[in-house]
Design an enzyme around this catalytic site. Structure first.
Site, PDB file in Angstrom:
ATOM      1  N   ALA A  18       0.896  -1.169   0.113  1.00  0.00           N
ATOM      2  CA  ALA A  18      -0.117   0.070   0.134  1.00  0.00           C
ATOM      3  C   ALA A  18       0.819   1.203  -0.118  1.00  0.00           C
ATOM      4  O   ALA A  18       0.583   2.301   0.672  1.00  0.00           O
ATOM      5  CB  ALA A  18      -1.033   0.035   1.263  1.00  0.00           C
ATOM      6  N   GLY A  20       3.075   3.946  -2.575  1.00  0.00           N
ATOM      7  CA  GLY A  20       2.753   5.121  -3.753  1.00  0.00           C
ATOM      8  C   GLY A  20       2.173   4.293  -4.861  1.00  0.00           C
ATOM      9  O   GLY A  20       1.283   4.629  -5.422  1.00  0.00           O
ATOM     10  N   SER A  21       3.175   3.233  -5.517  1.00  0.00           N
ATOM     11  CA  SER A  21       2.530   2.633  -6.585  1.00  0.00           C
ATOM     12  C   SER A  21       1.261   1.589  -6.533  1.00  0.00           C
ATOM     13  O   SER A  21       0.564   1.658  -7.256  1.00  0.00           O
ATOM     14  CB  SER A  21       3.763   1.673  -7.139  1.00  0.00           C
ATOM     15  N   PHE A 122      18.222  18.673  -9.215  1.00  0.00           N
ATOM     16  CA  PHE A 122      18.361  17.267  -8.629  1.00  0.00           C
ATOM     17  C   PHE A 122      19.703  16.623  -9.364  1.00  0.00           C
ATOM     18  O   PHE A 122      19.970  17.046 -10.644  1.00  0.00           O
ATOM     19  CB  PHE A 122      17.101  16.417  -8.629  1.00  0.00           C
ATOM     20  N   ASP A 224       9.686  -8.713   0.204  1.00  0.00           N
ATOM     21  CA  ASP A 224       8.507  -9.866  -0.137  1.00  0.00           C
ATOM     22  C   ASP A 224       8.131 -10.259  -1.261  1.00  0.00           C
ATOM     23  O   ASP A 224       7.870 -11.477  -1.771  1.00  0.00           O
ATOM     24  CB  ASP A 224       7.368  -9.511   1.045  1.00  0.00           C
ATOM     25  N   GLN A 243      21.776   0.945  -5.504  1.00  0.00           N
ATOM     26  CA  GLN A 243      22.098   2.460  -5.396  1.00  0.00           C
ATOM     27  C   GLN A 243      22.262   2.704  -3.861  1.00  0.00           C
ATOM     28  O   GLN A 243      21.575   2.612  -3.176  1.00  0.00           O
ATOM     29  CB  GLN A 243      21.177   3.251  -5.884  1.00  0.00           C
ATOM     30  N   HIS A 245      23.015   5.898  -1.751  1.00  0.00           N
ATOM     31  CA  HIS A 245      22.426   7.446  -1.698  1.00  0.00           C
ATOM     32  C   HIS A 245      23.708   8.086  -1.064  1.00  0.00           C
ATOM     33  O   HIS A 245      24.164   7.549   0.136  1.00  0.00           O
ATOM     34  CB  HIS A 245      21.330   7.572  -0.764  1.00  0.00           C
ATOM     35  N   LEU A 255      18.337   8.829   5.886  1.00  0.00           N
ATOM     36  CA  LEU A 255      18.451   9.716   4.617  1.00  0.00           C
ATOM     37  C   LEU A 255      18.328  11.109   4.861  1.00  0.00           C
ATOM     38  O   LEU A 255      17.436  11.696   5.331  1.00  0.00           O
ATOM     39  CB  LEU A 255      17.363   9.187   3.671  1.00  0.00           C
ATOM     40  N   THR A 257      17.705  14.098   1.869  1.00  0.00           N
ATOM     41  CA  THR A 257      17.571  13.992   0.786  1.00  0.00           C
ATOM     42  C   THR A 257      18.699  14.882  -0.252  1.00  0.00           C
ATOM     43  O   THR A 257      19.258  15.666   0.220  1.00  0.00           O
ATOM     44  CB  THR A 257      16.169  14.809   0.683  1.00  0.00           C
ATOM     45  N   GLU A 258      18.415  14.403  -1.669  1.00  0.00           N
ATOM     46  CA  GLU A 258      19.540  15.030  -2.361  1.00  0.00           C
ATOM     47  C   GLU A 258      18.948  16.387  -2.857  1.00  0.00           C
ATOM     48  O   GLU A 258      19.582  17.294  -3.243  1.00  0.00           O
ATOM     49  CB  GLU A 258      19.371  14.168  -3.774  1.00  0.00           C
ATOM     50  N   ARG A 289      23.835   9.774  -8.514  1.00  0.00           N
ATOM     51  CA  ARG A 289      24.186   9.246  -7.283  1.00  0.00           C
ATOM     52  C   ARG A 289      25.400   8.245  -7.144  1.00  0.00           C
ATOM     53  O   ARG A 289      26.006   8.289  -6.078  1.00  0.00           O
ATOM     54  CB  ARG A 289      22.838   8.615  -6.545  1.00  0.00           C
ATOM     55  N   HIS A 356      20.225   2.494  -0.598  1.00  0.00           N
ATOM     56  CA  HIS A 356      19.073   3.172  -0.641  1.00  0.00           C
ATOM     57  C   HIS A 356      17.810   2.506  -1.593  1.00  0.00           C
ATOM     58  O   HIS A 356      16.765   2.612  -1.277  1.00  0.00           O
ATOM     59  CB  HIS A 356      19.509   4.827  -1.408  1.00  0.00           C
ATOM     60  N   GLU A 390       9.165  -0.274  -6.975  1.00  0.00           N
ATOM     61  CA  GLU A 390      10.779  -0.551  -6.529  1.00  0.00           C
ATOM     62  C   GLU A 390      10.693  -2.115  -6.763  1.00  0.00           C
ATOM     63  O   GLU A 390      11.741  -2.472  -6.937  1.00  0.00           O
ATOM     64  CB  GLU A 390      11.063  -0.207  -5.401  1.00  0.00           C
ATOM     65  N   ARG A 401      19.722   4.657 -10.899  1.00  0.00           N
ATOM     66  CA  ARG A 401      18.605   5.606 -10.830  1.00  0.00           C
ATOM     67  C   ARG A 401      18.801   7.139 -10.794  1.00  0.00           C
ATOM     68  O   ARG A 401      19.626   7.346  -9.694  1.00  0.00           O
ATOM     69  CB  ARG A 401      17.440   5.140 -10.038  1.00  0.00           C
ATOM     70  N   SER A 406      12.238   7.824  -8.787  1.00  0.00           N
ATOM     71  CA  SER A 406      11.471   6.859  -8.051  1.00  0.00           C
ATOM     72  C   SER A 406       9.971   7.182  -7.965  1.00  0.00           C
ATOM     73  O   SER A 406       9.120   6.070  -8.038  1.00  0.00           O
ATOM     74  CB  SER A 406      12.079   6.454  -6.823  1.00  0.00           C
ATOM     75  N   LEU A 407       9.585   8.225  -7.205  1.00  0.00           N
ATOM     76  CA  LEU A 407       8.242   8.741  -7.304  1.00  0.00           C
ATOM     77  C   LEU A 407       7.562   8.870  -8.326  1.00  0.00           C
ATOM     78  O   LEU A 407       6.307   8.464  -8.347  1.00  0.00           O
ATOM     79  CB  LEU A 407       8.232  10.154  -6.395  1.00  0.00           C
TER      80      LEU A 407
END
Length: 597
Positions: A18, A20-21, A122, A224, A243, A245, A255, A257-258, A289, A356, A390, A401, A406-407
């Protein structure tokens, strides 16, 4: 307990995960009137997408000149030419559409004075095919994933999506023809096994970053979906590419963020030098990265690391000013206090490259359909089975990447899979009959744990997996170290078969969940180390010291022999390969060349 005695439920679509994707796909399906079930080990807004900070890549052109061709070029180059160019074109062209759609769902993006969506620079994102950095990351401060996840959850509640919270999917159900008919799942509250039957099953289970000791990933990221797919005979693609990070907090792994570097933060060594100017004179701290991580690691190895042990790099944001930091990077400010005891408005924060993101996963096409080699065809569709996010490998990220992709990947391919399922007239089709052995694998795994009177503790075995992977598949690799890792992980795989379970209770037994997760961790770890040891070149995040810079193979990359995708099969621990698609949908391809920044 035989299949006949297990509780069963039927749905049009079962989605595992559950984040984002998963929720972007479920929204598309629920709005179309389909009966959708979404399983999650945690409450949906606790999914790992919530940790994404920097932004969503899209060529809106709000802050600087930009178009999807530039985004396409950057993504191909960033992937070190292992990305499939048809999938990359599809993603980059769809990007503005999915961002505006998310905005209309209520996503609270930061705004420019004229009301348009704020965009920050970015790493690896450029204008005019690499000439200068571009502002392409659509951001909600440094909490973009958090805002996105809550937005999608609210829309799913409105669309009446069925959520099964604190359920763990155990195994795929396939029939004799290889079609996927649903999953078996464990309800954590009761310890009961259920059969969730579906006309279509979609995996959105996220990555397996917890196969490493130092990771930015949540504890739930145990691969999983990868484990379930591998046990069911589906190969895992390009798992050697992980990757690191550049900016994980030293000794914490959390993390940063970049977006810090997008806003102007600078990486400095012990001498206070902005060393990235030496390695990437054009993009400097905003190089991709994999490149920045290697440069940082090299500075540390050559004795220019910071601190008493010279084992980290300083990320300096002090020149940005407190007002900018608190407006654009509020979470980073809090992380500095909580995890490094640092006030980032007044002093630099110690960082090191930290695992990451996995570029590999379950092989799919641009519709999210899972594809496998069959009868001489490298991409035969597995009926009734989709994967997005992912856990999947489209492959838009190839060997490395770009940040913010990714988002974007979650939104574009979650939506695309949802649309494809809706278009397949699912509602008018009947469920296929379940095979008699549908739940046997899951019941055998549970029975083994139930019957155990001795054996190792699951977390001891998991920690040994992490320790081995950290040591044998790091930022820099050597052939001898990877070969040693193959032997070590194979030995740990034998230990996984003999894990013991002392606590046999049913209700919220986290020890049982952890033991089941180790079955998935070991599949991802074996796929990674075996695939890595077999790839005799350096490409993207797979940097092998044995394959250095030569006139025939600049940067150690060998396109003649290794411009191909790896496929790892759990059965027999064997490898196969398939070609990279260098043909985009509508534009000229970008032929391979040496990456420089």
């Amino acid at each position: 307990m035989a299949l006949a005695h297990l509780p069963k439920r039927k749905f049009d679509v079962v989605i595992v995960g559950a984040g984002g994707s998963g929720m972007r796909a479920s929204l598309q399906l629920a709005r179309a009137g389909l009966n959708v079930a979404v399983l999650s080990k945690v409450f949906p807004t606790r999914s790992h997408t919530v940790a994404a900070q920097g932004g969503i890549g899209a060529s809106l052109g709000n802050m600087s000149e930009d178009n999807w061709h530039f985004h396409f070029y950057d993504t191909v180059k960033g992937s070190d030419w292992l990305g499939d160019q048809d999938a990359i074109e599809f993603m980059c062209r769809e990007a503005p559409k999915v961002v505006y759609e998310l905005e209309h769902f209520g996503m609270p993006f930061d705004r420019n004075p004229d009301g348009t969506i704020y965009q920050r620079p970015f790493g690896g994102h450029t204008a005019n095919y690499g000439e200068k950095p571009v502002q392409r990351a659509c951001a909600a401060a440094d909490r973009t994933g958090h805002a996105m996840l809550h937005t999608l959850y609210q829309q799913n509640v409105k669309a009446r999506t069925n959520f099964f919270v604190e359920w763990m999917a155990l195994d795929l159900i396939r029939d004799s023809e290889g079609d996927v008919l649903g999953v078996t799942a464990l309800e954590m509250e009761t310890g009961e096994v259920h059969v969730l039957q579906a006309k279509c099953t979609l995996f959105a289970t996220g990555g397996a970053g917890r196969i490493y000791a130092a990771s930015t990933n949540a504890f739930i990221n145990t691969g999983d979906g990868l484990g379930m797919a591998a046990r069911a005979g589906v190969p895992l693609q390009d798992m050697e590419f992980w990757q690191f990070h550049p900016t994980g907090v030293h000794n914490a792994g959390v993390l940063l963020t970049e977006g810090c570097r997008g806003e102007g933060a600078i990486l400095r060594n012990a001498n206070g030098e902005r060393f990235m100017e030496r390695y990437a004179p054009t993009l400097k701290d905003l190089a991709p990265r994999d490149f920045v991580s290697r440069c940082m690691d090299q500075e540390i190895k050559e004795g220019r690391g910071c601190g008493p042990n010279k084992d980290y790099i300083n990320l300096d944001m002090t020149h940005l000013g407190g007002e900018t930091i608190l407006k654009r990077l509020p979470s980073v400010y809090e992380i500095g206090h909580n995890f490094a005891n640092v006030d980032i408005t007044k002093e630099p924060i110690p960082v090191v490259p930290t695992i990451h993101y996995q570029m590999g996963g379950i092989p799919t096409n641009i519709h999210g359909q899972v594809v496998v080699p069959k009868d001489g065809t490298p991409n035969a569709v597995v009926n009734g089975f989709y994967a997005v996010g992912e856990c999947s490998c489209v492959s838009v990220h190839g060997a490395n990447r770009l940040g913010t992709n990714s988002l974007l990947d979650l939104l574009v391919f979650g939506r695309a899979a949802g649309n494809h399922i809706v278009a397949s007239a699912l509602a008018s089709r009947n469920h296929k009959d379940l095979p008699a052995d549908a739940a046997d694998r899951s019941l055998e795994r549970l029975a083994r744990l139930e019957a155990s009177t001795s054996g190792e503790y699951a977390q001891d075995v998991a920690n040994d997996i992490r320790k081995s992977m950290q040591q044998h598949a790091g930022v820099f690799r050597t052939q001898a170290v990877m070969d040693e890792g193959v032997v070590q992980i194979a030995a740990i795989a034998e230990r996984v078969k003999h894990i013991g379970l002392k606590d046999k209770s049913k209700v919220f037994n986290t020890a049982r969940i952890e033991a089941l997760e180790v079955d998935n961790l070991i599949e991802a770890a074996q796929a990674t180390i075996v695939s890595a040891a077999a790839r005799h070149e350096s490409r993207g995040a797979h940097t092998v010291n044995d394959y250095g810079d030569t006139p025939q193979h600049p940067n150690g990359r060998n396109d003649e022999e290794w411009l191909k995708h790896t496929l790892w099969f759990s059965e027999g621990n064997r490898l196969d390969y398939k070609p990279v698609n260098l043909k985009p949908l509508s534009v000229d391809s970008v032929p391979p060349k040496v990456r420089s920044f």
